[in-house]
Design an enzyme around this catalytic site. Structure first.
Site, PDB file in Angstrom:
ATOM      1  N   ASP A 383       0.853  -1.177   0.000  1.00  0.00           N
ATOM      2  CA  ASP A 383       0.000   0.000   0.000  1.00  0.00           C
ATOM      3  C   ASP A 383       0.897   1.238   0.000  1.00  0.00           C
ATOM      4  OD1 ASP A 383      -2.231   1.497   0.071  1.00  0.00           O
ATOM      5  OD2 ASP A 383      -2.707   1.187   2.185  1.00  0.00           O
ATOM      6  N   ASN A 391      -2.910  12.839  -2.607  1.00  0.00           N
ATOM      7  CA  ASN A 391      -3.965  13.328  -3.504  1.00  0.00           C
ATOM      8  C   ASN A 391      -4.460  14.700  -3.069  1.00  0.00           C
ATOM      9  OD1 ASN A 391      -4.250  11.511  -5.583  1.00  0.00           O
ATOM     10  ND2 ASN A 391      -5.585  10.142  -4.421  1.00  0.00           N
ATOM     11  N   ASP A 400      -2.505   9.959  -9.996  1.00  0.00           N
ATOM     12  CA  ASP A 400      -2.437   8.924 -11.041  1.00  0.00           C
ATOM     13  C   ASP A 400      -1.001   8.713 -11.498  1.00  0.00           C
ATOM     14  OD1 ASP A 400      -5.139   8.618 -10.873  1.00  0.00           O
ATOM     15  OD2 ASP A 400      -5.616   9.773 -12.680  1.00  0.00           O
ATOM     16  N   GLU A 427      -4.911   2.536  -4.096  1.00  0.00           N
ATOM     17  CA  GLU A 427      -3.464   2.620  -3.980  1.00  0.00           C
ATOM     18  C   GLU A 427      -2.849   1.320  -3.480  1.00  0.00           C
ATOM     19  OE1 GLU A 427      -5.022   4.187   0.011  1.00  0.00           O
ATOM     20  OE2 GLU A 427      -5.658   4.050  -2.070  1.00  0.00           O
TER      21      GLU A 427
END
Length: 523
Positions: A383, A391, A400, A427
């Site tokens: 992760d 973000n 992205d 993620e």
């Protein structure tokens, strides 16, 4: 309709189908052309290396001869100066000694034809005695580089200075000098032997070089002493910024290198060597064009012949391919459409990794194989640490991009065909490792973690300042009673432990469900 997932250990049914005629024709023609071009390249490259090796041997031999000649020349002058300095310091150089010194100087110059003359100067730079019969008159030599050097340095070693014009007759000479002291070691003057530059010029001319070839003699600081071809305006200029003095000599006192000249810009193969006994560098060079002249001619002829053959093969192949292209185009379009659909159905469009659909089917295949062979199966769940913060700080477009970079790092660590890298969701990623025990899984996990860190993706919301990942590993030997959900849950549990322990680390879950190993390598 579900899309079949290929088993990397077993060829699927129908894999060995007929190779399309168009591809076979293209591959055959391409192979023939590539073989011809490859053979031409290998032949030309071998020939080029052979010519270059011969030139390097010749250049090394030439510079070795130059170095020996230069060292002998300076050593003979140095020996003369050493014996005369010892005599002068012991006997002095008053008026009574002058006639005897003059005759001795003259005999020494006659014995060594490379010497222009021998000169003795007092501590003010005035002429005391020379090898010439008439003593020059004038302002003296207190302004000369060699005189100032000995005036300021107590060293008794010989000093080789930049080339100068003799104030005796205007001839270019290379000064070799020694300091003269009194009995208490105080500076009393300078004894100088001038080596004719024409001596080196004649020596250089005895070697055969191409029209753009060159030879030079320079001080260790790059000051040019003598050069072939001789250009008076270049004498005394500095070569210190050239590659020989900037890069090559600090690494090795002798060698070869293909470089451009700082004097005229011509690319040459230089052989260079620094003298062992004196701060002098000699070099000889042949131009690149001269070295490879015959090779260029051969390369042009051979290339024209191969080009004509390739053109003939290509024309024949084009005519053949044109006859079957229409039918093959339809088949190729169908195959392309099938591949596109399979890729869409089984891979993540953002990262290019396998998606959960492919992952689940691969798990079923590997569970069955592991049970049949009693071989270990490992799963890594990973992760991205603090991805929500990423973000929020940089936006979803940057997020992205971050996911794609992590995916690249992930794929770079999966070296076997059987290894499967998966975007599990958001993620979170997974890596399925058949035939891999817990130690191998942990090793791969650490490689992935370091690979992500090496990306140096800035992350202001992370304590490290960069994007990192946490990884959980689980490994076991499947049996008929195990489930895929169990494997995923235990790898997830290890991932949770890695995140709970501080993130940016790898954790392994033991068979009992506890944490067996926790590993982190700080950068």
């Amino acid at each position: 309709m579900p899309i079949p997932i290929p088993d990397p250990h077993h060829a699927p049914e129908g894999a060995l189908k007929r190779l399309p005629l168009l591809k076979a024709a293209v591959l055959f023609i391409a192979a023939v052309c590539l073989c011809l071009c490859g053979l031409l390249y290998l032949q030309l490259e071998q020939s080029r290396r052979h010519d270059l090796a011969l030139a390097e041997v010749s250049s090394s031999n030439l510079t070795r001869a130059m170095a020996q000649q230069a060292e002998d020349t300076f050593m003979k002058a140095d020996l003369v100066l050493t014996s005369l300095v010892d005599w002068i310091e012991a006997e002095g150089f008053d008026v009574a000694q002058t006639p005897r010194l003059q005759k001795t100087f003259a005999r020494r110059v006659q014995a060594l034809h490379q010497l222009h003359g021998i000169f003795l100067f007092d501590k003010r730079g005035q002429w005391v005695v020379t090898s010439f019969e008439n003593l020059p008159r004038g302002p003296g030599v207190a302004d000369r580089e060699y005189f100032r050097f000995h005036q300021q340095n107590v060293s008794s070693q010989a000093h080789i200075g930049p080339a100068i014009r003799s104030r005796e007759n205007g001839e270019w000479i290379i000064p070799v000098s020694r300091r003269v002291n009194d009995q208490d070691g105080n500076f009393q003057g300078v004894l100088l032997a001038g080596i004719k530059m024409s001596y080196f010029d004649q020596f250089f001319k005895s070697f055969s070089l191409d029209n753009n070839g060159t030879m030079f003699l320079a001080l260790a600081d790059g000051t040019l002493l003598a050069r072939r071809p001789f250009v008076e305006s270049q004498i005394g200029t500095s070569l210190a910024q050239g590659e020989i003095f900037q890069t090559l000599l600090p690494s090795a006192t002798s060698g070869n290198a293909m470089i451009g000249s700082v004097v005229d810009g011509i690319v040459r193969l230089y052989g260079y060597r620094q003298l062992d006994a004196y701060p002098v560098v000699v070099a000889a060079a042949s131009s690149e064009d001269a070295i490879f002249k015959d090779w260029y001619d051969t390369a042009i002829r051979s290339s024209v012949i191969v080009a004509l053959v390739v053109l003939g093969v290509g024309l024949f192949g084009w005519m053949f391919i044109h006859q079957v292209r229409a039918g093959e185009r339809i088949e190729a379009d169908l195959r392309e459409a099938q591949k596109t659909l399979e890729l869409i159905a089984t891979h993540d469009s953002l990262t290019g990794l396998a998606n959960r659909r492919l992952f689940e089917r691969a798990l079923e295949i590997e569970f069955g194989r592991g049970a049949r062979r009693s071989s270990p199966l490992s799963l890594i769940m990973l992760d991205i640490d603090y991805f929500k913060r990423y973000n929020d700080a940089y936006g979803h477009v940057a997020g992205d991009h971050c996911l794609a970079e992590v995916a690249r790092a992930l794929k770079s660590c999966c070296h076997r065909n059987a290894d499967l890298a998966v975007r599990y969701g958001g993620e979170e990623f997974a890596v399925l490792l058949p035939d891999t025990d817990v130690h191998g899984a942990l090793t791969i996990a650490e490689q992935i973690r370091r690979s992500v860190m090496d990306k140096n993706i800035i992350h202001s919301g992370s304590p490290t300042g960069y994007v990192t990942v946490s990884l959980g590993c689980y490994s076991f030997v499947p049996t008929g009673h195990d489930s895929t959900e169990m494997l995923i849950k235990r790898a997830d549990a290890a991932l949770y432990q890695a995140k709970h322990s501080g993130r940016n680390r790898s954790a392994v879950l033991s068979m009992e469900g506890g944490v067996e190993a926790l590993m982190r390598s700080d950068r």
